[in-house]
Write an enzyme that holds these catalytic residues in place. Structure first.
Site, mmCIF file in Angstrom:
data_model
loop_
_atom_site.group_PDB
_atom_site.id
_atom_site.type_symbol
_atom_site.label_atom_id
_atom_site.label_comp_id
_atom_site.label_asym_id
_atom_site.label_seq_id
_atom_site.Cartn_x
_atom_site.Cartn_y
_atom_site.Cartn_z
ATOM 1 N N HIS A 59 12.671 -2.027 -3.536
ATOM 2 C CA HIS A 59 11.934 -2.160 -4.789
ATOM 3 C C HIS A 59 12.705 -3.106 -5.712
ATOM 4 O O HIS A 59 13.927 -2.986 -5.838
ATOM 5 C CB HIS A 59 11.775 -0.784 -5.444
ATOM 6 C CG HIS A 59 10.995 -0.843 -6.712
ATOM 7 N ND1 HIS A 59 9.622 -0.971 -6.728
ATOM 8 C CD2 HIS A 59 11.383 -0.857 -8.004
ATOM 9 C CE1 HIS A 59 9.208 -1.037 -7.982
ATOM 10 N NE2 HIS A 59 10.255 -0.975 -8.784
ATOM 11 N N ARG B 64 0.842 -1.201 0.000
ATOM 12 C CA ARG B 64 0.000 0.000 0.000
ATOM 13 C C ARG B 64 0.873 1.245 0.000
ATOM 14 O O ARG B 64 1.943 1.245 0.622
ATOM 15 C CB ARG B 64 -0.912 0.030 1.228
ATOM 16 C CG ARG B 64 -2.026 -0.977 1.110
ATOM 17 C CD ARG B 64 -2.771 -1.130 2.403
ATOM 18 N NE ARG B 64 -3.597 -2.325 2.304
ATOM 19 C CZ ARG B 64 -4.849 -2.328 1.842
ATOM 20 N NH1 ARG B 64 -5.428 -1.212 1.479
ATOM 21 N NH2 ARG B 64 -5.512 -3.458 1.768
HETATM 22 C C1 GRF Z 1 9.954 -8.122 -2.688
HETATM 23 O O1 GRF Z 1 10.307 -8.623 -3.950
HETATM 24 C C2 GRF Z 1 9.997 -6.626 -2.694
HETATM 25 O O2 GRF Z 1 10.924 -6.065 -3.571
HETATM 26 C C3 GRF Z 1 8.625 -6.268 -3.153
HETATM 27 O O3 GRF Z 1 7.789 -7.237 -2.572
HETATM 28 C C4 GRF Z 1 8.517 -8.432 -2.331
HETATM 29 C C5 GRF Z 1 8.340 -8.766 -0.875
HETATM 30 O O4 GRF Z 1 8.682 -10.067 -0.583
HETATM 31 N N1 GRF Z 1 8.321 -4.891 -2.825
HETATM 32 P P1 GRF Z 1 8.758 -10.527 0.946
HETATM 33 O O5 GRF Z 1 7.395 -10.363 1.583
HETATM 34 O O6 GRF Z 1 9.809 -9.718 1.657
HETATM 35 O O7 GRF Z 1 9.126 -11.982 0.854
#
Ligand code: GRF
Length: 212
Positions: A114, A96
């Site tokens: 990201h 979000r």
């Molecule tokens: C990651 O790939 C991050 O870059 C993106 O969402 C994913 C989160 O994965 N924003 P996790 O919940 O930390 O396993």
């Protein structure tokens, strides 16, 4: 000994970045305490990973919108973090957008990870965007959160190759390996008071760019 940095972590998913951060804190004995983990998804894996480690973890209602917190929820999130004495917030797969009140509550102290080399491929499914575009190198970025979407000052980036036979999921998995190195490195730098930020220009995080 320097005082421990009190960190809050927000996530919506399985929590692999949270696990990498928590493990780095323990293994490297970093002066960081994860004071609270919050999720907008009641059965998110990140909550269970926190509980397994004895870390306070809460689901807090996100409110009536799909892509952001509503005003009431924003207050609930900031109050919970403040009550836990949180100074810095790390978004770890939190799906979000946070703006306004939340960012004012933690000015310049909200981090995000990201899955691309920003400013390329902001927004959703950045690994798929990279694959569809045909780039040969992508990676991950840890940045400070500002009012835009994936636009804040860049603190760390790690590159990974795109292989000719990659699928969205193999590429995403490779990027996530890089994420597990990049996020703890940034948090360690902050905890050691070595992060430098001057406008968009930042420094102090070791290990940037190194490919996997
Ligand atoms: C990651 O790939 C991050 O870059 C993106 O969402 C994913 C989160 O994965 N924003 P996790 O919940 O930390 O396993």
């Amino acid at each position: 000994m320097s005082p421990r940095l009190r960190l809050g972590v927000l996530g919506s998913g399985k929590g692999s970045n949270f696990v990498a951060i928590a493990d780095a804190i323990r293994e490297r004995n970093l002066p960081v305490e994860v004071a609270l983990v919050i999720s907008d998804v009641p059965d998110a894996g990140i909550l269970q990973h926190a509980k397994d480690r004895g870390i306070a973890a809460r689901f807090i209602e996100p409110g009536r919108f799909r892509t952001k917190l509503d005003e009431e929820s924003e207050v609930a999130y900031t109050s919970a973090l403040r009550e836990a004495g949180v100074e810095w917030v790390a978004l770890a797969g939190f799906m979000r957008i946070l703006k306004g009140e939340f960012l004012r509550a933690f000015p310049g102290r909200v981090l995000n990870i990201h899955p691309s080399l920003l400013p390329s491929f902001p927004g959703l499914e950045a690994w798929r965007q990279a694959l569809d575009y045909g780039v040969k190198v992508t990676g991950c970025t840890v940045h400070l959160v500002d009012q835009g979407i994936d636009t804040g000052p860049i603190l760390a980036q790690r590159a990974v190759p795109v292989h000719p036979d990659d699928t969205p999921s193999t590429l995403h998995a490779r990027i996530q390996q890089a994420e597990k190195l990049a996020y703890p490195a940034v948090i360690e730098t902050i905890a050691r008071s070595e992060l430098r930020v001057r406008g968009r220009l930042t420094g102090g995080v070791p290990g940037n760019v190194t490919g996997l």
